[in-house]
Write a protein that holds these residues in place. Structure first.
Motif, PDB file in Angstrom:
ATOM      1  N   MET A  44       5.579   5.170   5.266  1.00  0.00           N
ATOM      2  CA  MET A  44       5.435   5.446   3.842  1.00  0.00           C
ATOM      3  C   MET A  44       6.641   4.893   3.074  1.00  0.00           C
ATOM      4  SD  MET A  44       2.539   6.934   3.638  1.00  0.00           S
ATOM      5  CE  MET A  44       2.390   7.865   2.152  1.00  0.00           C
ATOM      6  N   TRP A  45       6.495   4.777   1.783  1.00  0.00           N
ATOM      7  CA  TRP A  45       7.511   4.205   0.904  1.00  0.00           C
ATOM      8  C   TRP A  45       8.291   5.338   0.243  1.00  0.00           C
ATOM      9  CZ3 TRP A  45       8.365  -0.963   0.374  1.00  0.00           C
ATOM     10  CH2 TRP A  45       9.212  -1.374  -0.652  1.00  0.00           C
ATOM     11  N   LYS A  46       9.600   5.246   0.267  1.00  0.00           N
ATOM     12  CA  LYS A  46      10.426   6.252  -0.388  1.00  0.00           C
ATOM     13  C   LYS A  46      11.594   5.548  -1.052  1.00  0.00           C
ATOM     14  CE  LYS A  46      12.252  10.817   0.270  1.00  0.00           C
ATOM     15  NZ  LYS A  46      12.383  11.928   1.186  1.00  0.00           N
ATOM     16  N   GLY A  47      11.737   5.749  -2.338  1.00  0.00           N
ATOM     17  CA  GLY A  47      12.800   5.072  -3.077  1.00  0.00           C
ATOM     18  C   GLY A  47      12.445   3.621  -3.310  1.00  0.00           C
ATOM     19  N   LEU A  61       0.827   4.333  -2.760  1.00  0.00           N
ATOM     20  CA  LEU A  61       0.662   5.750  -2.432  1.00  0.00           C
ATOM     21  C   LEU A  61       1.785   6.583  -3.047  1.00  0.00           C
ATOM     22  CD1 LEU A  61      -0.480   5.716   1.299  1.00  0.00           C
ATOM     23  CD2 LEU A  61      -1.794   6.468  -0.663  1.00  0.00           C
ATOM     24  N   GLN A  62       2.999   6.061  -2.983  1.00  0.00           N
ATOM     25  CA  GLN A  62       4.124   6.790  -3.567  1.00  0.00           C
ATOM     26  C   GLN A  62       3.959   6.891  -5.075  1.00  0.00           C
ATOM     27  OE1 GLN A  62       7.618   4.829  -4.370  1.00  0.00           O
ATOM     28  NE2 GLN A  62       8.897   6.636  -4.460  1.00  0.00           N
ATOM     29  N   SER A  63       3.517   5.821  -5.716  1.00  0.00           N
ATOM     30  CA  SER A  63       3.313   5.842  -7.158  1.00  0.00           C
ATOM     31  C   SER A  63       2.201   6.805  -7.560  1.00  0.00           C
ATOM     32  CB  SER A  63       2.973   4.440  -7.667  1.00  0.00           C
ATOM     33  OG  SER A  63       4.034   3.557  -7.413  1.00  0.00           O
ATOM     34  N   ALA A  64       1.216   6.992  -6.674  1.00  0.00           N
ATOM     35  CA  ALA A  64       0.111   7.906  -6.954  1.00  0.00           C
ATOM     36  C   ALA A  64       0.478   9.359  -6.674  1.00  0.00           C
ATOM     37  CB  ALA A  64      -1.109   7.514  -6.121  1.00  0.00           C
ATOM     38  N   GLY A  65       1.647   9.597  -6.091  1.00  0.00           N
ATOM     39  CA  GLY A  65       2.105  10.966  -5.863  1.00  0.00           C
ATOM     40  C   GLY A  65       1.880  11.494  -4.460  1.00  0.00           C
ATOM     41  N   PHE A  66       1.465  10.657  -3.522  1.00  0.00           N
ATOM     42  CA  PHE A  66       1.268  11.104  -2.144  1.00  0.00           C
ATOM     43  C   PHE A  66       2.612  11.198  -1.438  1.00  0.00           C
ATOM     44  CE2 PHE A  66      -2.928   9.448  -3.110  1.00  0.00           C
ATOM     45  CZ  PHE A  66      -3.740  10.424  -2.560  1.00  0.00           C
ATOM     46  N   GLU A  67       2.832  12.280  -0.761  1.00  0.00           N
ATOM     47  CA  GLU A  67       4.074  12.505  -0.024  1.00  0.00           C
ATOM     48  C   GLU A  67       3.874  12.160   1.442  1.00  0.00           C
ATOM     49  OE1 GLU A  67       7.101  13.495  -1.165  1.00  0.00           O
ATOM     50  OE2 GLU A  67       6.278  13.352  -3.189  1.00  0.00           O
ATOM     51  N   PRO A  68       4.919  11.655   2.125  1.00  0.00           N
ATOM     52  CA  PRO A  68       4.808  11.416   3.554  1.00  0.00           C
ATOM     53  C   PRO A  68       4.665  12.734   4.309  1.00  0.00           C
ATOM     54  CG  PRO A  68       6.941  10.667   2.709  1.00  0.00           C
ATOM     55  CD  PRO A  68       6.180  11.228   1.575  1.00  0.00           C
ATOM     56  N   TYR A  86      10.810   1.211   2.828  1.00  0.00           N
ATOM     57  CA  TYR A  86      10.086   2.076   3.756  1.00  0.00           C
ATOM     58  C   TYR A  86      11.029   3.130   4.332  1.00  0.00           C
ATOM     59  CZ  TYR A  86       6.255  -1.283   3.721  1.00  0.00           C
ATOM     60  OH  TYR A  86       5.225  -2.093   3.338  1.00  0.00           O
ATOM     61  N   VAL A  87      10.469   4.256   4.741  1.00  0.00           N
ATOM     62  CA  VAL A  87      11.264   5.345   5.308  1.00  0.00           C
ATOM     63  C   VAL A  87      11.919   4.880   6.610  1.00  0.00           C
ATOM     64  CG1 VAL A  87      11.141   7.673   6.281  1.00  0.00           C
ATOM     65  CG2 VAL A  87       9.851   7.112   4.228  1.00  0.00           C
ATOM     66  N   ALA A  88      11.194   4.146   7.451  1.00  0.00           N
ATOM     67  CA  ALA A  88      11.758   3.650   8.707  1.00  0.00           C
ATOM     68  C   ALA A  88      12.914   2.680   8.446  1.00  0.00           C
ATOM     69  CB  ALA A  88      10.674   2.963   9.540  1.00  0.00           C
ATOM     70  N   GLU A  89      12.782   1.870   7.412  1.00  0.00           N
ATOM     71  CA  GLU A  89      13.845   0.930   7.056  1.00  0.00           C
ATOM     72  C   GLU A  89      15.104   1.673   6.606  1.00  0.00           C
ATOM     73  OE1 GLU A  89      14.432  -2.859   4.013  1.00  0.00           O
ATOM     74  OE2 GLU A  89      12.522  -1.801   4.102  1.00  0.00           O
ATOM     75  N   THR A  90      14.909   2.731   5.845  1.00  0.00           N
ATOM     76  CA  THR A  90      16.046   3.545   5.400  1.00  0.00           C
ATOM     77  C   THR A  90      16.744   4.189   6.592  1.00  0.00           C
ATOM     78  OG1 THR A  90      14.890   4.011   3.343  1.00  0.00           O
ATOM     79  CG2 THR A  90      16.710   5.462   3.908  1.00  0.00           C
ATOM     80  N   GLN A  91      15.983   4.717   7.535  1.00  0.00           N
ATOM     81  CA  GLN A  91      16.576   5.351   8.711  1.00  0.00           C
ATOM     82  C   GLN A  91      17.305   4.342   9.588  1.00  0.00           C
ATOM     83  OE1 GLN A  91      13.409   7.507  10.597  1.00  0.00           O
ATOM     84  NE2 GLN A  91      13.541   9.206   9.152  1.00  0.00           N
ATOM     85  N   LEU A  92      16.760   3.130   9.721  1.00  0.00           N
ATOM     86  CA  LEU A  92      17.429   2.088  10.500  1.00  0.00           C
ATOM     87  C   LEU A  92      18.745   1.685   9.842  1.00  0.00           C
ATOM     88  CD1 LEU A  92      17.445   0.052  12.839  1.00  0.00           C
ATOM     89  CD2 LEU A  92      16.212  -1.509  11.333  1.00  0.00           C
ATOM     90  N   THR A  93      18.740   1.534   8.540  1.00  0.00           N
ATOM     91  CA  THR A  93      19.969   1.183   7.820  1.00  0.00           C
ATOM     92  C   THR A  93      21.031   2.265   7.978  1.00  0.00           C
ATOM     93  OG1 THR A  93      18.625  -0.010   6.217  1.00  0.00           O
ATOM     94  CG2 THR A  93      20.878   0.502   5.576  1.00  0.00           C
ATOM     95  N   GLY A 131       0.804  -1.214   0.000  1.00  0.00           N
ATOM     96  CA  GLY A 131       0.000   0.000   0.000  1.00  0.00           C
ATOM     97  C   GLY A 131       0.834   1.259   0.000  1.00  0.00           C
ATOM     98  N   ALA A 132       1.930   1.244   0.747  1.00  0.00           N
ATOM     99  CA  ALA A 132       2.791   2.428   0.811  1.00  0.00           C
ATOM    100  C   ALA A 132       3.433   2.714  -0.542  1.00  0.00           C
ATOM    101  CB  ALA A 132       3.867   2.226   1.873  1.00  0.00           C
ATOM    102  N   LYS A 133       3.773   1.667  -1.266  1.00  0.00           N
ATOM    103  CA  LYS A 133       4.370   1.860  -2.591  1.00  0.00           C
ATOM    104  C   LYS A 133       3.329   2.382  -3.576  1.00  0.00           C
ATOM    105  CE  LYS A 133       7.591  -0.316  -5.711  1.00  0.00           C
ATOM    106  NZ  LYS A 133       8.372  -1.494  -6.002  1.00  0.00           N
TER     107      LYS A 133
END
Length: 130
Positions: free
Chosen positions: A95-98, A79-86, A101-108, A75-77
């Protein structure tokens, strides 16, 4: 009919009143999206605005859709494809970014900053300082 000062002022007021709901909705959505971080009052005071219910509904729909997970679609992907911003500090985490998920990116990024390469040997130990 030639424009005069009265019609110009009336048209300007109508243009501004049409723009205000958009600004109020975005701000209320930001507060609801940050309620987990900022506290209960962020979400509690959002409906006090005339347009607060629209912001709450928009943040709620984003949260529900972002949490949906089908076999091949996230679902988050979608939303990102539809143009919704976090929006908001907490809602943006799911939310999905790149490509993740944004949380996954921050954890990495945090693991890289702490120079942790193997998470299988990771343990947490509490130290009590005197």
């Amino acid at each position: 009919m030639a424009p005069n000062t009265g019609t110009t002022v009336a048209d300007g007021i109508q243009d501004i009143s049409a723009l205000l709901p958009l600004l109020g909705t975005e701000q209320c959505e930001q507060h609801v999206g940050s309620a987990l971080v900022g506290g209960y009052l962020y979400a509690a005071f959002a409906p006090l605005s005339i347009f607060g219910s629209l912001g709450i509904a928009r943040a709620g729909v984003k949260a529900v859709v972002a949490c949906l997970h089908f076999r091949t679609h996230r679902g988050a992907k979608l939303l990102q494809s539809a143009g919704f911003e976090p929006v908001g500090k907490a809602l943006s985490q799911i939310m999905w970014k790149g490509d993740c998920y944004v949380a996954e990116t921050q954890l990495t990024e945090t693991l890289k900053k702490l120079q942790i390469t193997d998470v299988t040997n990771l343990s947490v130990k509490e130290e009590i300082l005197p």
